[in-house]
Design a protein around this motif. Structure first.
Motif, PDB file in Angstrom:
ATOM      1  N   MET A 232      13.137   8.449   5.732  1.00 50.48           N
ATOM      2  CA  MET A 232      11.926   7.735   5.328  1.00 50.48           C
ATOM      3  C   MET A 232      10.950   8.669   4.626  1.00 50.48           C
ATOM      4  N   THR A 233      10.116   8.098   3.788  1.00 50.89           N
ATOM      5  CA  THR A 233       8.929   8.805   3.318  1.00 50.89           C
ATOM      6  C   THR A 233       7.738   8.114   3.981  1.00 50.89           C
ATOM      7  N   TRP A 234       6.892   7.387   3.223  1.00 47.34           N
ATOM      8  CA  TRP A 234       5.768   6.662   3.811  1.00 47.34           C
ATOM      9  C   TRP A 234       5.346   5.563   2.851  1.00 47.34           C
ATOM     10  N   SER A 235       4.518   4.654   3.310  1.00 48.53           N
ATOM     11  CA  SER A 235       4.003   3.598   2.439  1.00 48.53           C
ATOM     12  C   SER A 235       2.482   3.593   2.376  1.00 48.53           C
ATOM     13  N   VAL A 236       1.834   4.335   3.281  1.00 46.47           N
ATOM     14  CA  VAL A 236       0.370   4.489   3.248  1.00 46.47           C
ATOM     15  C   VAL A 236       0.052   5.954   3.526  1.00 46.47           C
ATOM     16  N   GLY A 237      -0.637   6.591   2.593  1.00 50.64           N
ATOM     17  CA  GLY A 237      -1.020   7.984   2.772  1.00 50.64           C
ATOM     18  C   GLY A 237      -2.490   8.113   3.107  1.00 50.64           C
ATOM     19  N   SER A 238      -2.789   8.864   4.154  1.00 52.92           N
ATOM     20  CA  SER A 238      -4.195   9.077   4.535  1.00 52.92           C
ATOM     21  C   SER A 238      -4.896  10.057   3.600  1.00 52.92           C
ATOM     22  N   LEU A 239      -4.092  10.837   2.859  1.00 53.93           N
ATOM     23  CA  LEU A 239      -4.595  11.890   1.963  1.00 53.93           C
ATOM     24  C   LEU A 239      -5.405  12.943   2.712  1.00 53.93           C
ATOM     25  N   ASP A 240      -5.132  13.075   4.006  1.00 54.64           N
ATOM     26  CA  ASP A 240      -5.853  14.091   4.781  1.00 54.64           C
ATOM     27  C   ASP A 240      -5.508  15.496   4.310  1.00 54.64           C
ATOM     28  N   TRP A 241      -4.329  15.660   3.698  1.00 54.42           N
ATOM     29  CA  TRP A 241      -3.909  16.983   3.227  1.00 54.42           C
ATOM     30  C   TRP A 241      -4.694  17.457   2.014  1.00 54.42           C
ATOM     31  N   LYS A 253     -13.759   9.058   4.791  1.00 53.75           N
ATOM     32  CA  LYS A 253     -12.838   9.062   3.663  1.00 53.75           C
ATOM     33  C   LYS A 253     -11.411   8.776   4.135  1.00 53.75           C
ATOM     34  N   LEU A 254     -11.009   9.394   5.237  1.00 52.20           N
ATOM     35  CA  LEU A 254      -9.661   9.174   5.755  1.00 52.20           C
ATOM     36  C   LEU A 254      -9.460   7.704   6.122  1.00 52.20           C
ATOM     37  N   ILE A 255     -10.433   7.136   6.819  1.00 52.91           N
ATOM     38  CA  ILE A 255     -10.319   5.731   7.225  1.00 52.91           C
ATOM     39  C   ILE A 255     -10.270   4.819   5.997  1.00 52.91           C
ATOM     40  N   THR A 259      -7.290   2.143   5.108  1.00 52.20           N
ATOM     41  CA  THR A 259      -7.566   0.704   5.099  1.00 52.20           C
ATOM     42  C   THR A 259      -7.471   0.102   3.704  1.00 52.20           C
ATOM     43  N   SER A 260      -7.694   0.889   2.674  1.00 52.25           N
ATOM     44  CA  SER A 260      -7.602   0.360   1.305  1.00 52.25           C
ATOM     45  C   SER A 260      -6.161   0.048   0.914  1.00 52.25           C
ATOM     46  N   GLN A 261      -5.200   0.637   1.611  1.00 48.03           N
ATOM     47  CA  GLN A 261      -3.779   0.390   1.328  1.00 48.03           C
ATOM     48  C   GLN A 261      -3.097  -0.424   2.428  1.00 48.03           C
ATOM     49  N   LEU A 262      -3.832  -0.794   3.445  1.00 46.25           N
ATOM     50  CA  LEU A 262      -3.271  -1.357   4.665  1.00 46.25           C
ATOM     51  C   LEU A 262      -2.552  -2.682   4.432  1.00 46.25           C
ATOM     52  N   HIS A 263      -1.402  -2.829   5.045  1.00 49.96           N
ATOM     53  CA  HIS A 263      -0.640  -4.070   5.008  1.00 49.96           C
ATOM     54  C   HIS A 263       0.298  -4.090   6.213  1.00 49.96           C
ATOM     55  N   SER A 264       0.837  -5.256   6.505  1.00 50.31           N
ATOM     56  CA  SER A 264       1.738  -5.375   7.648  1.00 50.31           C
ATOM     57  C   SER A 264       2.931  -4.446   7.483  1.00 50.31           C
ATOM     58  N   SER A 266       2.748  -1.115   7.643  1.00 49.60           N
ATOM     59  CA  SER A 266       2.370   0.150   7.007  1.00 49.60           C
ATOM     60  C   SER A 266       2.923   1.354   7.754  1.00 49.60           C
ATOM     61  N   ASN A 267       3.526   2.255   7.008  1.00 47.68           N
ATOM     62  CA  ASN A 267       4.063   3.515   7.523  1.00 47.68           C
ATOM     63  C   ASN A 267       3.070   4.604   7.123  1.00 47.68           C
ATOM     64  N   ILE A 268       2.194   4.967   8.049  1.00 46.00           N
ATOM     65  CA  ILE A 268       1.012   5.773   7.734  1.00 46.00           C
ATOM     66  C   ILE A 268       1.308   7.261   7.912  1.00 46.00           C
ATOM     67  N   LEU A 269       1.076   8.011   6.851  1.00 47.91           N
ATOM     68  CA  LEU A 269       1.292   9.462   6.857  1.00 47.91           C
ATOM     69  C   LEU A 269      -0.007  10.196   7.158  1.00 47.91           C
ATOM     70  N   MET A 270       0.029  11.033   8.198  1.00 56.78           N
ATOM     71  CA  MET A 270      -1.093  11.899   8.547  1.00 56.78           C
ATOM     72  C   MET A 270      -0.533  13.270   8.903  1.00 56.78           C
ATOM     73  N   HIS A 271      -1.428  14.203   9.224  1.00 55.01           N
ATOM     74  CA  HIS A 271      -1.025  15.565   9.559  1.00 55.01           C
ATOM     75  C   HIS A 271      -1.792  16.061  10.778  1.00 55.01           C
ATOM     76  N   GLU A 272      -1.276  17.127  11.363  1.00 55.18           N
ATOM     77  CA  GLU A 272      -1.984  17.789  12.461  1.00 55.18           C
ATOM     78  C   GLU A 272      -3.075  18.661  11.859  1.00 55.18           C
TER      79      GLU A 272
END
Length: 305
Positions: A232-241, A253-255, A259-264, A266-272
């Motif tokens: 998998m990759t992702w379908s929603v990026g938080s752009l936290d990186w 900004k992260l939220i 939410t601007s890309q949110l859909h049923s 959603s595979n959300i990409l975030m980082h530590e």
């Protein structure tokens, strides 16, 4: 008359002596605990086996109690062990992943308004992992932690921390390099070395693979599939990186990015990252407020549809 009298006396005396012997014998049997034999049955003409008398309560308990060896909750020494069967029960496979890397329910009756939470590039620091896990626990949410092999090798205790706190471990390659232009031999090593080290530490090999930079190529997909991994990759990026420590308004900004890309599904990409950990509680609360719940990664089939 005299002769008859003597015979009668003799017979009476013999009968008396025989009666006395029988009485003494029965008394002795009774005293010894022996039971008289039952009469012969009319059908066979032989005596039936004597029915055993009910045993005393202590003997009954000893006979009915399972032995330690027979009990599934006892070890070889007979020590009772906790029953982990409920914890080990498999999570039902309710979802699958489509070609857009979204999470899709398998049936119409399964909730489709869900999101998948994922965190890449770890494990980094316990100071980030613990509060992140605290927030996930608060929202009863599970997430995939896609780890790099070199980080796991440097700090295996952090992988153990994630695993022990209920995080689902994913494979993010060993060195976090772009795989699509590498040889099959190198890609295989990048993926399988992570499989091996994670299994060595946690006892479980990852079941999910995300290529660094979302670029695994056909070879990456092939090798992932050969190792039983869902690619998998992702379908929603938080752009936290893309955010920096000095930036202001990172939480908002992260939220907004999510939410601007949110859909049923959603595979959300975030980082530590510190700002992601800081924003996570508000983000999950916002998603819940919009009617979304968090899919358990273990309920996703390992084959894309």
């Amino acid at each position: 008359m005299k002769k008859v009298g003597k015979a009668t006396i003799t017979l009476l005396l013999a009968a008396f002596l025989l009666s006395a012997c029988n009485s003494d014998g029965n008394s002795a049997d009774t005293a010894a605990g022996n039971q008289p034999q039952p009469a012969a049955t009319a059908q066979s003409g032989t005596a039936e086996p004597a029915t055993a008398a009910p045993s005393a309560q202590p003997a009954s308990s000893a006979e009915t109690a399972p032995s330690p060896e027979a009990s599934p909750q006892a070890d070889a020494a007979g020590t009772a062990q906790p029953d982990d069967s409920a914890a080990a029960a498999e999570v039902p496979l309710l979802y699958h992943m489509n070609k857009n890397y979204d999470i899709v329910p398998n049936t119409e009756t399964t909730d489709k308004k869900v999101v998948l939470l994922t965190f890449d590039d770890g494990p980094k620091e316990a100071e980030l992992i613990n509060p992140l896990m605290d927030t996930l626990d608060k929202h009863n949410a599970k997430a995939i932690f896609f780890v790099n092999g070199y980080r796991v090798k440097e700090h295996p205790e952090l992988l153990t921390l994630i695993h022990d706190r209920g995080g689902i471990i994913g494979n993010h390659s060993w060195d976090h390099i772009v795989l699509k232009d590498k040889s099959e031999t190198e890609v295989r090593k990048q993926i399988e070395d992570v499989q091996n080290i994670v299994k060595e530490i946690t006892g479980e090999a990852p079941q999910f693979f995300r290529p660094p930079h979302g670029a695994g190529g056909d070879v990456g997909k092939k090798i992932a599939a050969g190792n039983g991994l869902l690619y998998m990759t992702w379908s929603v990026g938080s752009l936290d990186w893309e955010m920096k420590e000095k930036d202001t308004g990172k939480t908002e900004k992260l939220i907004s990015n999510v939410t601007s890309q949110l859909h049923s599904g959603s595979n959300i990409l975030m980082h530590e990252l510190p700002w992601t950990v800081e924003a996570l509680d508000t983000l999950l609360t916002t998603l819940e407020g919009k009617g979304y719940s968090f899919v358990d990664p273990r309920s996703i089939e390992l084959k894309m549809r």
